[in-house]
Design a protein around this motif. Structure first.
Motif: not given
Length: 194
Positions: A148-174
């Motif tokens: 959410d760009d307005e609140t600057r919050e990353f949101r996620w509800t993982p499920v069984l398929l997602h067990i283990g190591k994961n990443t969320a990737e973003f571009d950060v720009s000025d």
């Protein structure tokens, strides 16, 4: 989760403390500040988070919280490290934008996670954070990951398929410089003892 943030002088922020309990995911965890909090950082017991007000002076500060499920014999410590810097006013330089580091993030299957992403630009330029929708958790099957760009919050509800190591990737720009930011997430299946 543990946070390492850089803020501009005069920047205020509210930051929740994230804690999970793998054996009792529905249990309300208790959390209390540990030791003395620096002037300019307070603890909001109702929101279970730190409040950084705009009076925090230049320098580096650390605040700690103990998290307890009131069942186990040990408490866990989590921390917030904040660096407050003056803005660079040299028009001939453009500093690189960044996002505060969040480490030791654990998520539980079927338990929503909300992580604030805290941007910083040494020149005070506006920072945009854009999720890489073709990478990491944004591209996983059955993933509801969002930013959410307005609140600057990353949101996620993982499920069984997602067990283990994961990443969320973003571009950060000025607007001039763009950098990659990677959030590492470890998804666990709750071990219920009831």
């Amino acid at each position: 989760a543990r946070y390492k943030l850089t803020l501009s002088e005069g920047q205020a922020l509210e930051l929740p403390v994230l804690a999970t309990d793998t054996d009792r995911p529905t249990t309300q965890l208790g959390s209390d500040p540990y030791g003395e909090l620096p002037d300019g950082i307070t603890w909001d017991a109702d929101a279970r988070g730190f409040v950084i007000d705009d009076t925090l002076p230049l320098g580096s500060f650390k605040a700690q919280v103990l998290v307890d499920d009131f069942v186990a014999k040990t408490s866990k410590e989590t921390s917030l490290t904040v660096k407050v810097k003056p803005l660079d006013t040299d028009p001939d330089r453009n500093g690189k934008p960044s996002v505060g580091k969040v480490s030791k993030v654990q998520a539980l299957v079927d338990v929503p996670i909300v992580l604030p992403l805290v941007p910083f630009d040494p020149d005070g330029d506006p920072v945009t954070i854009t999720p890489r929708l073709d990478k990491g958790v944004f591209a996983l099957p059955l993933s509801d990951a969002s930013y959410d760009d307005e609140t600057r919050e990353f949101r996620w509800t993982p499920v069984l398929l997602h067990i283990g190591k994961n990443t969320a990737e973003f571009d950060v720009s000025d607007g001039t410089v763009t950098r990659k930011f990677v959030l590492k997430l470890d998804v666990l299946a709750p071990f219920v003892t009831d």
